[in-house]
Write an enzyme that holds these catalytic residues in place. Sequence first.
Site, PDB file in Angstrom:
ATOM      1  N   ARG A  16       0.867  -1.255   0.014  1.00 13.88           N
ATOM      2  CA  ARG A  16       0.133  -0.057  -0.002  1.00 13.88           C
ATOM      3  C   ARG A  16       0.790   1.398   0.049  1.00 13.88           C
ATOM      4  O   ARG A  16       0.350   2.380   0.202  1.00 13.88           O
ATOM      5  CB  ARG A  16      -0.928  -0.034   1.333  1.00 13.88           C
ATOM      6  CG  ARG A  16      -1.988  -0.977   1.151  1.00 13.88           C
ATOM      7  CD  ARG A  16      -3.039  -0.947   2.226  1.00 13.88           C
ATOM      8  NE  ARG A  16      -4.129  -1.884   2.166  1.00 13.88           N
ATOM      9  CZ  ARG A  16      -4.041  -3.337   2.772  1.00 13.88           C
ATOM     10  NH1 ARG A  16      -2.870  -3.529   3.484  1.00 13.88           N
ATOM     11  NH2 ARG A  16      -4.924  -3.809   2.548  1.00 13.88           N
ATOM     12  N   LYS A  65       3.183  11.726 -10.182  1.00  8.65           N
ATOM     13  CA  LYS A  65       2.038  10.900 -11.002  1.00  8.65           C
ATOM     14  C   LYS A  65       2.946   9.571 -11.292  1.00  8.65           C
ATOM     15  O   LYS A  65       4.111   9.551 -11.884  1.00  8.65           O
ATOM     16  CB  LYS A  65       1.734  11.606 -12.230  1.00  8.65           C
ATOM     17  CG  LYS A  65       0.555  12.568 -12.208  1.00  8.65           C
ATOM     18  CD  LYS A  65       0.295  13.049 -13.503  1.00  8.65           C
ATOM     19  CE  LYS A  65      -0.972  13.907 -13.712  1.00  8.65           C
ATOM     20  NZ  LYS A  65      -1.266  14.250 -14.995  1.00  8.65           N
ATOM     21  N   GLU A  94       9.329  18.489 -23.837  1.00  9.60           N
ATOM     22  CA  GLU A  94       8.786  19.109 -22.469  1.00  9.60           C
ATOM     23  C   GLU A  94       9.361  20.171 -22.032  1.00  9.60           C
ATOM     24  O   GLU A  94       8.399  21.213 -21.491  1.00  9.60           O
ATOM     25  CB  GLU A  94       9.129  17.773 -21.524  1.00  9.60           C
ATOM     26  CG  GLU A  94       8.168  16.503 -21.804  1.00  9.60           C
ATOM     27  CD  GLU A  94       6.517  16.733 -21.718  1.00  9.60           C
ATOM     28  OE1 GLU A  94       6.451  17.678 -21.129  1.00  9.60           O
ATOM     29  OE2 GLU A  94       5.997  15.639 -22.268  1.00  9.60           O
ATOM     30  N   LYS A 124       7.664  23.477 -13.207  1.00  9.78           N
ATOM     31  CA  LYS A 124       6.849  22.126 -13.163  1.00  9.78           C
ATOM     32  C   LYS A 124       6.460  22.060 -11.689  1.00  9.78           C
ATOM     33  O   LYS A 124       5.436  21.849 -11.237  1.00  9.78           O
ATOM     34  CB  LYS A 124       7.175  20.971 -13.561  1.00  9.78           C
ATOM     35  CG  LYS A 124       6.391  19.750 -13.428  1.00  9.78           C
ATOM     36  CD  LYS A 124       6.454  18.641 -14.279  1.00  9.78           C
ATOM     37  CE  LYS A 124       5.347  17.642 -14.005  1.00  9.78           C
ATOM     38  NZ  LYS A 124       5.576  16.239 -14.606  1.00  9.78           N
ATOM     39  N   GLU A 145      -4.227  17.268  -9.364  1.00  9.25           N
ATOM     40  CA  GLU A 145      -4.524  17.826 -10.755  1.00  9.25           C
ATOM     41  C   GLU A 145      -6.189  18.059 -10.433  1.00  9.25           C
ATOM     42  O   GLU A 145      -6.996  17.533 -11.221  1.00  9.25           O
ATOM     43  CB  GLU A 145      -4.138  16.922 -11.665  1.00  9.25           C
ATOM     44  CG  GLU A 145      -4.433  17.337 -13.046  1.00  9.25           C
ATOM     45  CD  GLU A 145      -3.797  16.525 -14.190  1.00  9.25           C
ATOM     46  OE1 GLU A 145      -4.578  16.278 -15.226  1.00  9.25           O
ATOM     47  OE2 GLU A 145      -2.818  15.961 -13.929  1.00  9.25           O
ATOM     48  N   ARG A 153      -3.055  22.284 -12.389  1.00  8.06           N
ATOM     49  CA  ARG A 153      -2.028  21.353 -12.817  1.00  8.06           C
ATOM     50  C   ARG A 153      -2.309  20.828 -14.219  1.00  8.06           C
ATOM     51  O   ARG A 153      -1.302  20.281 -14.986  1.00  8.06           O
ATOM     52  CB  ARG A 153      -1.889  20.220 -11.608  1.00  8.06           C
ATOM     53  CG  ARG A 153      -0.785  19.067 -12.111  1.00  8.06           C
ATOM     54  CD  ARG A 153      -0.555  18.344 -11.210  1.00  8.06           C
ATOM     55  NE  ARG A 153       0.492  16.955 -11.753  1.00  8.06           N
ATOM     56  CZ  ARG A 153       1.098  16.306 -10.904  1.00  8.06           C
ATOM     57  NH1 ARG A 153       0.842  16.415  -9.393  1.00  8.06           N
ATOM     58  NH2 ARG A 153       1.604  15.217 -11.413  1.00  8.06           N
ATOM     59  N   ASN A 201      -0.888  19.294 -19.140  1.00  5.62           N
ATOM     60  CA  ASN A 201      -1.421  18.477 -20.396  1.00  5.62           C
ATOM     61  C   ASN A 201      -1.354  18.932 -21.645  1.00  5.62           C
ATOM     62  O   ASN A 201      -1.848  18.479 -22.738  1.00  5.62           O
ATOM     63  CB  ASN A 201      -2.738  17.786 -19.824  1.00  5.62           C
ATOM     64  CG  ASN A 201      -2.658  16.848 -18.645  1.00  5.62           C
ATOM     65  OD1 ASN A 201      -1.888  15.932 -18.653  1.00  5.62           O
ATOM     66  ND2 ASN A 201      -3.589  17.100 -17.707  1.00  5.62           N
ATOM     67  N   HIS A 259      -0.908  17.102 -24.770  1.00  5.97           N
ATOM     68  CA  HIS A 259      -0.846  15.465 -24.173  1.00  5.97           C
ATOM     69  C   HIS A 259      -2.142  14.951 -24.679  1.00  5.97           C
ATOM     70  O   HIS A 259      -2.347  13.871 -25.040  1.00  5.97           O
ATOM     71  CB  HIS A 259      -0.745  15.380 -22.871  1.00  5.97           C
ATOM     72  CG  HIS A 259       0.683  15.457 -22.441  1.00  5.97           C
ATOM     73  ND1 HIS A 259       1.628  16.564 -22.654  1.00  5.97           N
ATOM     74  CD2 HIS A 259       1.654  14.631 -21.864  1.00  5.97           C
ATOM     75  CE1 HIS A 259       2.916  16.797 -22.021  1.00  5.97           C
ATOM     76  NE2 HIS A 259       2.784  15.389 -21.635  1.00  5.97           N
ATOM     77  N   HIS A 279      -0.866  11.747 -26.573  1.00  4.53           N
ATOM     78  CA  HIS A 279      -1.000  10.389 -25.960  1.00  4.53           C
ATOM     79  C   HIS A 279      -2.060   9.434 -27.008  1.00  4.53           C
ATOM     80  O   HIS A 279      -1.812   8.388 -26.958  1.00  4.53           O
ATOM     81  CB  HIS A 279      -1.950  10.477 -24.650  1.00  4.53           C
ATOM     82  CG  HIS A 279      -1.194  10.777 -23.425  1.00  4.53           C
ATOM     83  ND1 HIS A 279      -1.707  11.074 -22.011  1.00  4.53           N
ATOM     84  CD2 HIS A 279       0.173  10.849 -23.338  1.00  4.53           C
ATOM     85  CE1 HIS A 279      -0.637  11.324 -21.499  1.00  4.53           C
ATOM     86  NE2 HIS A 279       0.400  11.285 -21.820  1.00  4.53           N
ATOM     87  N   HIS A 286       7.564   9.442 -26.349  1.00  5.69           N
ATOM     88  CA  HIS A 286       6.576  10.412 -25.488  1.00  5.69           C
ATOM     89  C   HIS A 286       6.732  11.648 -25.904  1.00  5.69           C
ATOM     90  O   HIS A 286       5.933  12.278 -26.454  1.00  5.69           O
ATOM     91  CB  HIS A 286       6.813  10.164 -24.116  1.00  5.69           C
ATOM     92  CG  HIS A 286       5.768  11.336 -23.452  1.00  5.69           C
ATOM     93  ND1 HIS A 286       4.476  11.056 -23.290  1.00  5.69           N
ATOM     94  CD2 HIS A 286       6.028  12.370 -22.499  1.00  5.69           C
ATOM     95  CE1 HIS A 286       4.118  11.966 -22.583  1.00  5.69           C
ATOM     96  NE2 HIS A 286       4.862  12.764 -22.157  1.00  5.69           N
TER      97      HIS A 286
END
Length: 364
Positions: free
Chosen positions: A124, A146, A188, A229, A239, A243, A247, A250, A254, A266
């Site tokens: 966990r 993330k 990026e 960032k 997010e 935040r 994206n 993206h 993606h 990517h």
Amino acid sequence: MDSLTNTTAFVLEFDSKKSTITIGQKILATISSLIPYKQWDVIVAIVSDTVYTLHKEVVDHSLTLIDAIPINYNDTEQNKSYAYAEKYFNQLLEKQCTRNSLVMGIGGGVTTDFAGYVASAYMRGIDVVYVPTTLLAMVDASIGGKVAVNIKAGKNIVGHFHQPNYIIIDVNFLHTLPQSEWRCGMAEVVKHALIGDSSSLEILQNKEIQYGYINNSLYNCINSSVRFKASIVEKDEYEKNIRAILNYGHTVGHAIESLFEYTMSHGEAVAAGMLVESYISLKEGMPKADFDCIRDILSAYNLLPKISFDPRLIINHMMYDKKNIKGKIRFVLLESIGKPRIGCEVNDLLVMEALNFYLKMVSR
């Protein structure tokens, strides 16, 4: 190689924990002074095969300093999967890792993402430290907490928010970075510059960065991009609002990655996504001078992949995007450079027009 600016460090304050980022040159060899390694009962380092081959001596030396156990990782997008992670859960058990153990991820964005996911799910959640070794991982993938793995339907579908305790950014690793990986990271850096990192934008516009030159301009750009960032995710760890600007590029990016079954990097996909989403922004009111600036930067750093695709399939793959609400595709668009807008709905016909513009541009 130039003598770079002195090592810098700063601490991010999250609701879940504190996260310390250290940036410098040849600092991995001093890792025993950068992290409190004696507080963990077992330290396991998931190490990229690629990085280990290129930097075996410094990796071995550094892990020996903190009594860490290395586990190799074949760092491909195909291996950043939910099914592949089970092998590593079993290895942590075999190494007698407990809830008081540490996982390290040493490698590019795939490795840090995978190591973070393993750490977040094992018992966990246990502590994690990242040593990003690619430009992409340094300025983006390792920052923000993330962590996720891919499934067949899409990229990063299964994951958590799990902040690293420490991020050690040693720019010396960039000395062996292939040009293709360099471009991925630059995508990026450009993204951050276009959504608000004005310091990096100035460096990019002045063409101060060149592949293979690890100098103060690059160091300053990395430092600025990382801090930009970090400042965003510190304000919005999970997010819920601001935040989401990260994206930008993206939604389309993606979808391209998914369509090409992750055979495309990517960074390349995001660069294409930025141009497509900038075209949409232009049609929605962004000044043409800003669009021309974006196109010129992406072209000057040779970031736009020469690919061919069916725009209808790209739109279909966008339907799996995590930002969607009630089946509606949501974009991050730009009012102007440095002024992003989140949650934008766009007519499919305009998306199709933007995708066709991209295809026409790269086919010239």
